[in-house]
Design a protein around this motif. Structure first.
Motif, PDB file in Angstrom:
ATOM      1  N   LYS A  23       7.119  -1.027   5.353  1.00 45.73           N
ATOM      2  CA  LYS A  23       6.368   0.154   5.774  1.00 45.73           C
ATOM      3  C   LYS A  23       4.882  -0.037   5.482  1.00 45.73           C
ATOM      4  CE  LYS A  23       9.808   3.693   6.088  1.00 45.73           C
ATOM      5  NZ  LYS A  23      10.508   4.850   5.498  1.00 45.73           N
ATOM      6  N   SER A  24       4.585  -0.731   4.369  1.00 48.89           N
ATOM      7  CA  SER A  24       3.185  -0.974   4.014  1.00 48.89           C
ATOM      8  C   SER A  24       2.483  -1.776   5.098  1.00 48.89           C
ATOM      9  CB  SER A  24       3.098  -1.743   2.690  1.00 48.89           C
ATOM     10  OG  SER A  24       3.508  -0.949   1.610  1.00 48.89           O
ATOM     11  N   ASN A  31       0.806  -1.237   0.000  1.00 50.15           N
ATOM     12  CA  ASN A  31       0.000   0.000   0.000  1.00 50.15           C
ATOM     13  C   ASN A  31       0.837   1.285   0.000  1.00 50.15           C
ATOM     14  OD1 ASN A  31       0.559   0.703   2.827  1.00 50.15           O
ATOM     15  ND2 ASN A  31      -0.705  -1.084   3.327  1.00 50.15           N
ATOM     16  N   GLN A  32       2.138   1.177   0.242  1.00 59.43           N
ATOM     17  CA  GLN A  32       2.980   2.382   0.211  1.00 59.43           C
ATOM     18  C   GLN A  32       3.605   2.612  -1.166  1.00 59.43           C
ATOM     19  OE1 GLN A  32       3.432   4.574   3.211  1.00 59.43           O
ATOM     20  NE2 GLN A  32       1.518   3.419   3.306  1.00 59.43           N
ATOM     21  N   GLY A  45       9.479  -0.366   1.210  1.00 64.47           N
ATOM     22  CA  GLY A  45       8.042  -0.131   1.028  1.00 64.47           C
ATOM     23  C   GLY A  45       7.184  -1.301   1.485  1.00 64.47           C
ATOM     24  N   ASN A  62       1.920   0.204   8.206  1.00 68.80           N
ATOM     25  CA  ASN A  62       0.830   1.139   7.940  1.00 68.80           C
ATOM     26  C   ASN A  62      -0.524   0.444   8.015  1.00 68.80           C
ATOM     27  OD1 ASN A  62      -0.325   3.679   6.811  1.00 68.80           O
ATOM     28  ND2 ASN A  62      -0.804   2.338   5.093  1.00 68.80           N
ATOM     29  N   SER A  63      -0.621  -0.760   7.435  1.00 69.94           N
ATOM     30  CA  SER A  63      -1.908  -1.451   7.399  1.00 69.94           C
ATOM     31  C   SER A  63      -2.288  -1.972   8.782  1.00 69.94           C
ATOM     32  CB  SER A  63      -1.873  -2.589   6.386  1.00 69.94           C
ATOM     33  OG  SER A  63      -1.158  -3.676   6.918  1.00 69.94           O
TER      34      SER A  63
END
Lengths: 231, 82
Positions: free
Chosen positions: A222-223, A127-128, A219, A226-227
């Motif tokens: 980090k994704s 998602n990033q 990424g 984030n999720s």
């Protein structure tokens, strides 16, 4: 943010994956193949290597490990799971992703910095990224040729389940240049190249700014953080 | 020793890189009469007693679900040696 990283006998990249989780800002939790307890992790990484010496078929014996029984159950309940290289092979052998991986068409082990296109950003692991973003991360495998029957390929393409595609060069004969997949729900993602080896400047692939400065793999981690935060 | 022998081969329409490499080596050695080589697996399941019909049925299932991957391989035979 507890991200489990599974170690099977013969796993090689578990420490790199744990480090990638930490660099992204998460807490890495070591999971052991013989322990079915997932220790309350928020996501799981199946790292690369040669679990059980690639005996029988790559990933086949690991797919039967006690920890995988819990992971398969949790993945079917929505737990984010990322399979990298041998981890991707474990995912297809566990039937969490369709198809199979066979010896590279070039018949040799391939190790290179590989360009990919991110074709799906609706997953906890992507998602990033921007849709169709080009990224470069290391690829290193002997059995990375993705295959599936015509019907499965049609479904993967039709339903947008191809998460990553090789760009400019197909290193291993993968059908439709497929480098990685997601499942229908999106929580399970697998790919042959190695995002965990491109998370820190100085140790990643060459980039235009400087040698070894590529951090496109960050990424992925980090994704998922984030999720998990937004879940 | 009683045993069940499960033989697994890569699917016929699939590239078999190991077979291809061996075929190339045979051709280098002058065996041009051999047109193709394919390499599969022979797996022996040993028993300390006589093999039963139920064992054979179980071996067939084990062969299809674990010893082979239906995406890339076929179980070509399940035979008993008592």
């Amino acid at each position: 943010m507890r991200i489990g990283v599974v170690t099977f006998p013969g796993t090689l990249d578990d420490r790199d994956a744990q480090r990638a989780v930490r660099i992204a800002g998460g807490e890495a939790v070591a999971l052991w193949h013989a322990d079915e307890n997932l220790h309350k992790v928020d996501a799981v990484v199946l790292p690369g290597g040669f679990s059980f010496g690639d005996y029988l078929r790559c990933g086949a014996i690991a797919a039967q490990a006690p920890v995988m029984e819990s992971i398969i159950k949790a993945a079917n309940g929505g737990l984010p799971v990322l399979g990298i290289c041998n981890g991707f092979q474990v995912l297809v052998e566990s039937h969490l992703l369709p198809g199979g991986l066979i010896r590279n068409d070039v018949q040799t082990f391939v190790c290179r910095d590989q360009k990919l296109v991110v074709e799906n950003v609706d997953t906890p692991w992507t998602n990033q990224f921007k849709l169709n973003q080009e990224i470069t991360i290391p690829l290193k495998n002997g059995e990375g040729g993705y295959i599936a029957d015509a019907e499965t390929l049609k479904r993967l393409e039709g339903e947008g389940l191809v998460a990553f595609r090789y760009k400019d060069f197909n290193p291993n004969g993968s059908l439709n240049d497929i480098a990685g997949l997601r499942n229908e729900r999106g929580n399970v993602v697998g790919l042959m190249p190695h995002p965990e080896h491109a998370v820190e400047a100085g140790f990643g692939p060459d980039a235009s700014v400087a040698m070894r400065s590529g951090v496109d793999g960050l990424g992925f981690f980090k994704s998922v953080l984030n999720s998990v935060v937004n879940a | 020793m009683p045993k069940i022998i499960v033989e697994v081969m890569p699917k016929a329409d699939l590239l078999d890189p190991a077979g291809k490499a061996v075929n190339n080596a045979l051709h280098r050695n002058g065996h041009n009469e051999i047109s193709n080589v394919r390499i599969g697996k022979r797996i022996e399941l040993h028993f300390d007693r006589a093999v039963t019909d139920a064992d054979v049925a179980a071996a067939q299932k084990i062969g299809e679900e674990f010893l082979s991957n239906a995406v890339i391989e076929d179980v070509v035979s399940v035979t008993v040696e008592n």
